[in-house]
Scaffold this motif. Structure first.
Motif, PDB file in Angstrom:
ATOM      1  N   ARG A  95       0.830  -1.217   0.000  1.00 46.07           N
ATOM      2  CA  ARG A  95       0.000   0.000   0.000  1.00 46.07           C
ATOM      3  C   ARG A  95       0.865   1.268   0.000  1.00 46.07           C
ATOM      4  N   GLU A  96       2.154   1.125   0.367  1.00 49.91           N
ATOM      5  CA  GLU A  96       3.016   2.300   0.490  1.00 49.91           C
ATOM      6  C   GLU A  96       3.657   2.728  -0.824  1.00 49.91           C
ATOM      7  N   ILE A  97       3.952   1.772  -1.688  1.00 45.26           N
ATOM      8  CA  ILE A  97       4.734   2.097  -2.879  1.00 45.26           C
ATOM      9  C   ILE A  97       4.073   1.589  -4.150  1.00 45.26           C
ATOM     10  N   VAL A  98       4.404   2.274  -5.240  1.00 43.65           N
ATOM     11  CA  VAL A  98       4.164   1.765  -6.584  1.00 43.65           C
ATOM     12  C   VAL A  98       5.543   1.479  -7.167  1.00 43.65           C
ATOM     13  N   VAL A  99       5.757   0.262  -7.623  1.00 50.09           N
ATOM     14  CA  VAL A  99       7.057  -0.137  -8.158  1.00 50.09           C
ATOM     15  C   VAL A  99       7.180   0.427  -9.574  1.00 50.09           C
ATOM     16  N   GLU A 100       7.993   1.468  -9.721  1.00 51.56           N
ATOM     17  CA  GLU A 100       8.157   2.112 -11.024  1.00 51.56           C
ATOM     18  C   GLU A 100       9.423   1.572 -11.682  1.00 51.56           C
ATOM     19  N   ILE A 101       9.248   0.881 -12.807  1.00 49.50           N
ATOM     20  CA  ILE A 101      10.372   0.252 -13.500  1.00 49.50           C
ATOM     21  C   ILE A 101      10.921   1.232 -14.520  1.00 49.50           C
ATOM     22  N   LEU A 102      12.198   1.539 -14.369  1.00 47.53           N
ATOM     23  CA  LEU A 102      12.832   2.531 -15.236  1.00 47.53           C
ATOM     24  C   LEU A 102      12.842   2.077 -16.689  1.00 47.53           C
ATOM     25  N   GLU A 103      12.830   3.049 -17.594  1.00 47.23           N
ATOM     26  CA  GLU A 103      12.826   2.753 -19.025  1.00 47.23           C
ATOM     27  C   GLU A 103      14.102   2.071 -19.491  1.00 47.23           C
ATOM     28  N   THR A 104      15.168   2.148 -18.682  1.00 40.93           N
ATOM     29  CA  THR A 104      16.444   1.508 -19.037  1.00 40.93           C
ATOM     30  C   THR A 104      16.412  -0.002 -18.803  1.00 40.93           C
ATOM     31  N   VAL A 105      15.366  -0.501 -18.144  1.00 39.47           N
ATOM     32  CA  VAL A 105      15.256  -1.942 -17.880  1.00 39.47           C
ATOM     33  C   VAL A 105      14.623  -2.613 -19.090  1.00 39.47           C
ATOM     34  N   GLU A 106      15.379  -3.486 -19.728  1.00 36.65           N
ATOM     35  CA  GLU A 106      14.907  -4.165 -20.940  1.00 36.65           C
ATOM     36  C   GLU A 106      13.971  -5.314 -20.563  1.00 36.65           C
ATOM     37  N   PRO A 107      12.762  -5.384 -21.175  1.00 37.77           N
ATOM     38  CA  PRO A 107      11.873  -6.515 -20.898  1.00 37.77           C
ATOM     39  C   PRO A 107      12.542  -7.850 -21.209  1.00 37.77           C
ATOM     40  N   SER A 108      12.406  -8.786 -20.289  1.00 38.05           N
ATOM     41  CA  SER A 108      13.014 -10.113 -20.432  1.00 38.05           C
ATOM     42  C   SER A 108      12.135 -11.117 -19.707  1.00 38.05           C
ATOM     43  N   ALA A 109      12.436 -12.400 -19.902  1.00 36.01           N
ATOM     44  CA  ALA A 109      11.678 -13.442 -19.203  1.00 36.01           C
ATOM     45  C   ALA A 109      11.827 -13.278 -17.692  1.00 36.01           C
ATOM     46  N   GLU A 110      13.040 -12.938 -17.238  1.00 30.21           N
ATOM     47  CA  GLU A 110      13.272 -12.755 -15.800  1.00 30.21           C
ATOM     48  C   GLU A 110      12.469 -11.576 -15.259  1.00 30.21           C
ATOM     49  N   LEU A 111      12.437 -10.466 -15.997  1.00 29.42           N
ATOM     50  CA  LEU A 111      11.676  -9.297 -15.547  1.00 29.42           C
ATOM     51  C   LEU A 111      10.185  -9.610 -15.477  1.00 29.42           C
ATOM     52  N   VAL A 112       9.678 -10.324 -16.471  1.00 30.64           N
ATOM     53  CA  VAL A 112       8.261 -10.713 -16.471  1.00 30.64           C
ATOM     54  C   VAL A 112       7.938 -11.537 -15.229  1.00 30.64           C
ATOM     55  N   ASN A 113       8.817 -12.470 -14.871  1.00 27.39           N
ATOM     56  CA  ASN A 113       8.593 -13.308 -13.692  1.00 27.39           C
ATOM     57  C   ASN A 113       8.661 -12.503 -12.395  1.00 27.39           C
ATOM     58  N   ILE A 114       9.582 -11.541 -12.343  1.00 28.09           N
ATOM     59  CA  ILE A 114       9.686 -10.670 -11.166  1.00 28.09           C
ATOM     60  C   ILE A 114       8.383  -9.890 -10.993  1.00 28.09           C
ATOM     61  N   CYS A 115       7.873  -9.351 -12.086  1.00 28.01           N
ATOM     62  CA  CYS A 115       6.631  -8.575 -12.027  1.00 28.01           C
ATOM     63  C   CYS A 115       5.445  -9.455 -11.655  1.00 28.01           C
ATOM     64  N   LYS A 116       5.425 -10.664 -12.162  1.00 32.26           N
ATOM     65  CA  LYS A 116       4.366 -11.622 -11.810  1.00 32.26           C
ATOM     66  C   LYS A 116       4.371 -11.873 -10.304  1.00 32.26           C
ATOM     67  N   ASP A 117       5.563 -12.102  -9.743  1.00 27.78           N
ATOM     68  CA  ASP A 117       5.688 -12.350  -8.300  1.00 27.78           C
ATOM     69  C   ASP A 117       5.237 -11.131  -7.492  1.00 27.78           C
ATOM     70  N   LEU A 118       5.636  -9.931  -7.922  1.00 25.12           N
ATOM     71  CA  LEU A 118       5.253  -8.707  -7.212  1.00 25.12           C
ATOM     72  C   LEU A 118       3.740  -8.512  -7.242  1.00 25.12           C
ATOM     73  N   LYS A 119       3.136  -8.781  -8.393  1.00 24.68           N
ATOM     74  CA  LYS A 119       1.679  -8.648  -8.510  1.00 24.68           C
ATOM     75  C   LYS A 119       0.976  -9.610  -7.551  1.00 24.68           C
ATOM     76  N   GLU A 120       1.488 -10.833  -7.457  1.00 24.90           N
ATOM     77  CA  GLU A 120       0.883 -11.819  -6.568  1.00 24.90           C
ATOM     78  C   GLU A 120       0.987 -11.396  -5.104  1.00 24.90           C
ATOM     79  N   LEU A 121       2.000 -10.576  -4.790  1.00 19.88           N
ATOM     80  CA  LEU A 121       2.166 -10.061  -3.431  1.00 19.88           C
ATOM     81  C   LEU A 121       1.339  -8.799  -3.186  1.00 19.88           C
TER      82      LEU A 121
END
Length: 199
Positions: free
Chosen positions: A83-109
């Motif tokens: 409830r405290e933060i919005v995870v803002e992913i910088l534009e320098t972060v290239e979409p990848s399978a690992e990033l997708v999985n990280i975001c999936k885990d964060l969403k589930e939390l």
């Protein structure tokens, strides 16, 4: 010792504050200090949560905090309450399978995820997958070419993703962004960022 954090409001269409973005500063006048992105985020977090106090800074509203690829891999966002933060992913972060999985885990939390200075890269096979986990897309309204903005607007409307028009500098830009259906607005048209100093 003095510590600094800049807090820039993000407004809704009624020009009410919806959230704040917390930004690194090393003094009260240097708006764009030269610093490593990992260090900048670490100092924003330390100053906001430990030195100043996130409840004081946020006034009960969510705070957008920029995260680099390295800090996402270290699962740093998970140390804070969703409830405290919005995870803002910088534009320098290239979409990848690992990033997708990280975001999936964060969403589930229960975290909200924002993609900063978004540009849709059709040649990257993970770009569309990443959108499945994005709650908010931030579009640089000043510098993003109009054809790319239109492509993003079509995408987000189809996927029901909220949008922030950032770098809104003038009333004309604000009215244009509203007419295009943007949900939130950020930029110097509204006001300069507040600077907080802790001594």
């Amino acid at each position: 010792m003095e510590v600094f954090v800049a807090r820039q409001p993000i407004f809704n269409s009624k020009e009410e504050v919806f959230a704040y973005e917390l930004l690194y500063r090393n003094n009260q006048v240097n708006a764009f200090p030269e610093i490593d992105e990992d260090q900048a985020t670490a100092e924003v977090i330390i100053n906001s949560f430990l030195n100043i106090g996130i409840d004081y800074l946020s006034e009960g509203k969510p705070c957008f905090i920029n995260f680099t690829e390295k800090l996402l891999k270290l699962k740093l966002p998970a140390y804070f309450r969703p409830r405290e933060i919005v995870v803002e992913i910088l534009e320098t972060v290239e979409p990848s399978a690992e990033l997708v999985n990280i975001c999936k885990d964060l969403k589930e939390l229960g975290y909200q995820i924002a993609l900063d200075d978004y540009v849709f890269n059709e040649t990257n096979p993970f770009a569309r997958q990443l959108l499945k986990y994005a709650d908010i897309i931030k579009v640089d309204f000043l510098n993003t070419p109009k054809d790319m903005r239109e492509k993003i607007e079509m995408l987000v409307n189809h996927l029901k993703i909220k949008t922030v028009a950032e770098k809104v500098e003038t009333r004309e830009s604000y009215e244009e962004a509203k007419s295009k259906g943007y949900d939130y607005f950020q930029g110097y048209f509204f006001c300069e960022a507040s600077h907080y100093v802790y001594t």
